[in-house]
Design an enzyme around this catalytic site. Structure first.
Site, PDB file in Angstrom:
ATOM      1  N   ASP A  10       0.852  -1.107  -0.161  1.00 18.76           N
ATOM      2  CA  ASP A  10      -0.141   0.091   0.097  1.00 18.76           C
ATOM      3  C   ASP A  10       1.168   1.135  -0.028  1.00 18.76           C
ATOM      4  OD1 ASP A  10      -2.371   1.528   0.609  1.00 18.76           O
ATOM      5  OD2 ASP A  10      -1.519   1.689   2.697  1.00 18.76           O
ATOM      6  N   LEU A  11       0.488   2.269  -0.483  1.00 21.41           N
ATOM      7  CA  LEU A  11       1.307   3.599  -0.300  1.00 21.41           C
ATOM      8  C   LEU A  11       1.249   4.458   0.760  1.00 21.41           C
ATOM      9  CD1 LEU A  11       3.010   5.524  -2.143  1.00 21.41           C
ATOM     10  CD2 LEU A  11       1.404   6.584  -3.106  1.00 21.41           C
ATOM     11  N   ASP A  12      -0.244   5.241   0.909  1.00 17.08           N
ATOM     12  CA  ASP A  12      -0.182   5.940   1.929  1.00 17.08           C
ATOM     13  C   ASP A  12      -0.279   5.279   3.242  1.00 17.08           C
ATOM     14  OD1 ASP A  12      -0.709   8.027   0.210  1.00 17.08           O
ATOM     15  OD2 ASP A  12      -2.846   7.903   0.143  1.00 17.08           O
ATOM     16  N   THR A  18       1.578  10.080   4.054  1.00 15.37           N
ATOM     17  CA  THR A  18       0.642  10.937   3.435  1.00 15.37           C
ATOM     18  C   THR A  18      -0.721  11.152   4.206  1.00 15.37           C
ATOM     19  OG1 THR A  18       0.033   9.236   1.876  1.00 15.37           O
ATOM     20  CG2 THR A  18       1.540  11.083   1.073  1.00 15.37           C
ATOM     21  N   LYS A  46      -9.058   5.827   6.029  1.00 13.88           N
ATOM     22  CA  LYS A  46      -7.950   5.116   5.314  1.00 13.88           C
ATOM     23  C   LYS A  46      -8.137   4.127   4.365  1.00 13.88           C
ATOM     24  CE  LYS A  46      -4.806   6.579   9.052  1.00 13.88           C
ATOM     25  NZ  LYS A  46      -3.902   5.984  10.296  1.00 13.88           N
ATOM     26  N   SER A 115      -2.345   0.642  -4.565  1.00 18.74           N
ATOM     27  CA  SER A 115      -2.780   1.798  -3.782  1.00 18.74           C
ATOM     28  C   SER A 115      -4.117   2.221  -4.125  1.00 18.74           C
ATOM     29  CB  SER A 115      -1.951   2.994  -3.675  1.00 18.74           C
ATOM     30  OG  SER A 115      -2.445   3.939  -3.212  1.00 18.74           O
ATOM     31  N   ALA A 116      -5.007   2.694  -3.368  1.00 23.19           N
ATOM     32  CA  ALA A 116      -6.449   3.357  -3.792  1.00 23.19           C
ATOM     33  C   ALA A 116      -6.270   4.793  -4.359  1.00 23.19           C
ATOM     34  CB  ALA A 116      -7.395   3.507  -2.543  1.00 23.19           C
ATOM     35  N   LYS A 146     -10.649  -0.951  -2.194  1.00 17.13           N
ATOM     36  CA  LYS A 146     -10.645  -1.859  -1.136  1.00 17.13           C
ATOM     37  C   LYS A 146     -11.681  -1.599  -0.049  1.00 17.13           C
ATOM     38  CE  LYS A 146      -5.694  -0.640  -1.229  1.00 17.13           C
ATOM     39  NZ  LYS A 146      -4.629  -0.045  -0.576  1.00 17.13           N
ATOM     40  N   GLU A 170      -0.197  -3.216   4.501  1.00 12.25           N
ATOM     41  CA  GLU A 170      -1.264  -2.454   4.725  1.00 12.25           C
ATOM     42  C   GLU A 170      -1.420  -1.660   6.025  1.00 12.25           C
ATOM     43  OE1 GLU A 170      -3.752  -0.600   3.492  1.00 12.25           O
ATOM     44  OE2 GLU A 170      -4.003  -1.191   1.663  1.00 12.25           O
ATOM     45  N   ASP A 171      -1.859  -0.397   5.882  1.00 11.69           N
ATOM     46  CA  ASP A 171      -1.912   0.520   7.220  1.00 11.69           C
ATOM     47  C   ASP A 171      -3.591   0.432   7.564  1.00 11.69           C
ATOM     48  OD1 ASP A 171      -2.637   2.173   5.374  1.00 11.69           O
ATOM     49  OD2 ASP A 171      -2.186   3.585   6.600  1.00 11.69           O
TER      50      ASP A 171
HETATM   51  P1  B16 Z   1      -6.368  10.111  -3.572  1.00 14.69           P
HETATM   52  P2  B16 Z   1      -3.761   3.900   0.060  1.00 14.69           P
HETATM   53  C1  B16 Z   1      -5.610   5.816  -0.099  1.00 14.69           C
HETATM   54  O1  B16 Z   1      -4.430   5.457  -0.442  1.00 14.69           O
HETATM   55  C2  B16 Z   1      -5.718   6.502   1.174  1.00 14.69           C
HETATM   56  O2  B16 Z   1      -5.487   5.729   2.289  1.00 14.69           O
HETATM   57  C3  B16 Z   1      -7.044   7.089   1.375  1.00 14.69           C
HETATM   58  O3  B16 Z   1      -7.107   7.775   2.547  1.00 14.69           O
HETATM   59  C4  B16 Z   1      -7.222   7.993   0.283  1.00 14.69           C
HETATM   60  O4  B16 Z   1      -8.535   8.399   0.194  1.00 14.69           O
HETATM   61  C5  B16 Z   1      -7.160   7.269  -1.269  1.00 14.69           C
HETATM   62  O5  B16 Z   1      -5.721   6.628  -1.149  1.00 14.69           O
HETATM   63  C6  B16 Z   1      -7.614   8.063  -2.427  1.00 14.69           C
HETATM   64  O6  B16 Z   1      -6.707   8.783  -2.348  1.00 14.69           O
HETATM   65  O7  B16 Z   1      -7.427  11.189  -2.859  1.00 14.69           O
HETATM   66  O8  B16 Z   1      -4.904  10.324  -3.706  1.00 14.69           O
HETATM   67  O9  B16 Z   1      -6.763   9.357  -4.868  1.00 14.69           O
HETATM   68  O10 B16 Z   1      -3.562   3.966   1.584  1.00 14.69           O
HETATM   69  O11 B16 Z   1      -4.677   3.010  -0.503  1.00 14.69           O
HETATM   70  O12 B16 Z   1      -2.252   4.144  -0.627  1.00 14.69           O
HETATM   71 MG    MG Z   2      -2.771   3.200   3.329  1.00 15.40          MG
END
Ligand code: B16
Ligand code: MG
Length: 219
Positions: A10-12, A18, A46, A115-116, A146, A170-171
């Protein structure tokens, strides 16, 4: 019998923090609409997509809006978020992550991103980690977010490995559920009280070695 062949990250909140910038930007939007967003409420956002996050926040504030207004609020939040991300540099990669990914590569374990976020490529570029991933599956590539396993199953297919041979880092609760729904091992990064469905929870990547992760496959 399955054995470790690939790691999907996962990224964030896993590679870079972030999550704090997402929170600041969503909170600014909520405040503008006349209510606050707590750290606990933010936990539910998240790992889920931008529009799903917005829906949850509006429900928290008891605010009803038309689709056009929602889209423009989401775009505004994203521009605040990207402004905050401007200050990021390679120094923001969370401790031990770079070393751990390098160790995976030395051990011929394949590495992908799941990542989402629709900003994943931009962020990986800012932290100089774009070239570390053999595949990048982000919010622009999938239709189901997810906890649906689509993000991680797409990553496994790209890397040509079976889900049972993949480990996901994953966090977020939603991300751990996505990994498990896809038949993968899930390593939670963060708080064991929150990430109850993970196979194991780590505080972070400092001092983590490939051998520790291989243990997950020992039956
Ligand atoms: P964006 P991850 C997710 O990233 C975040 O955890 C989530 O808080 C955020 O709403 C989502 O990405 C969408 O992000 O607005 O940059 O498209 O944790 O799956 O890496
Ligand atoms: Mg995350």
């Amino acid at each position: 019998m399955s054995f470790l062949q690939a790691c999907l990250f996962d990224l964030d909140g896993v590679i870079v923090d972030t999550a704090k910038y997402h929170y600041l930007a969503w909170r600014r939007m909520a405040n503008q609409l006349g209510f606050d967003l707590t750290v606990e409420e933010n936990e539910l956002l998240k790992g889920i997509s931008r529009m799903e996050s917005l829906e949850k926040i509006l429900a928290i504030g008891g605010v009803k809006l038309d689709e056009a207004t929602k889209l423009s609020l989401a775009a505004e939040k994203n521009s605040w978020y990207l402004e905050l991300c401007q200050q990021m540099s390679p120094d923001d990669v969370l401790p031990g992550v770079r070393e751990f990914v390098e160790e995976l590569k030395t051990n011929q374990i394949r590495v992908g991103l799941g990542s989402a976020s629709r900003n994943a490529v931009l962020i990986l570029d800012r932290i100089a980690m774009l070239t570390y991933f053999e595949t990048i599956v982000d919010g622009n590539r999938v239709t189901r977010g997810k906890p649906d396993p689509e993000i991680f199953l797409t990553g496994a297919a790209d890397l040509d490995v079976l889900p049972a041979s993949c480990v996901v880092f994953e966090d977020a609760m939603a991300g751990v559920q996505a990994a498990k729904a896809g038949g993968m091992k899930a390593v939670g990064v963060g708080d064991p009280v929150v990430l109850t469905e993970a196979d194991v929870v780590i505080k972070g990547f400092e001092g983590l070695h490939v051998q520790d992760i291989k243990q997950l496959f020992v039956v």
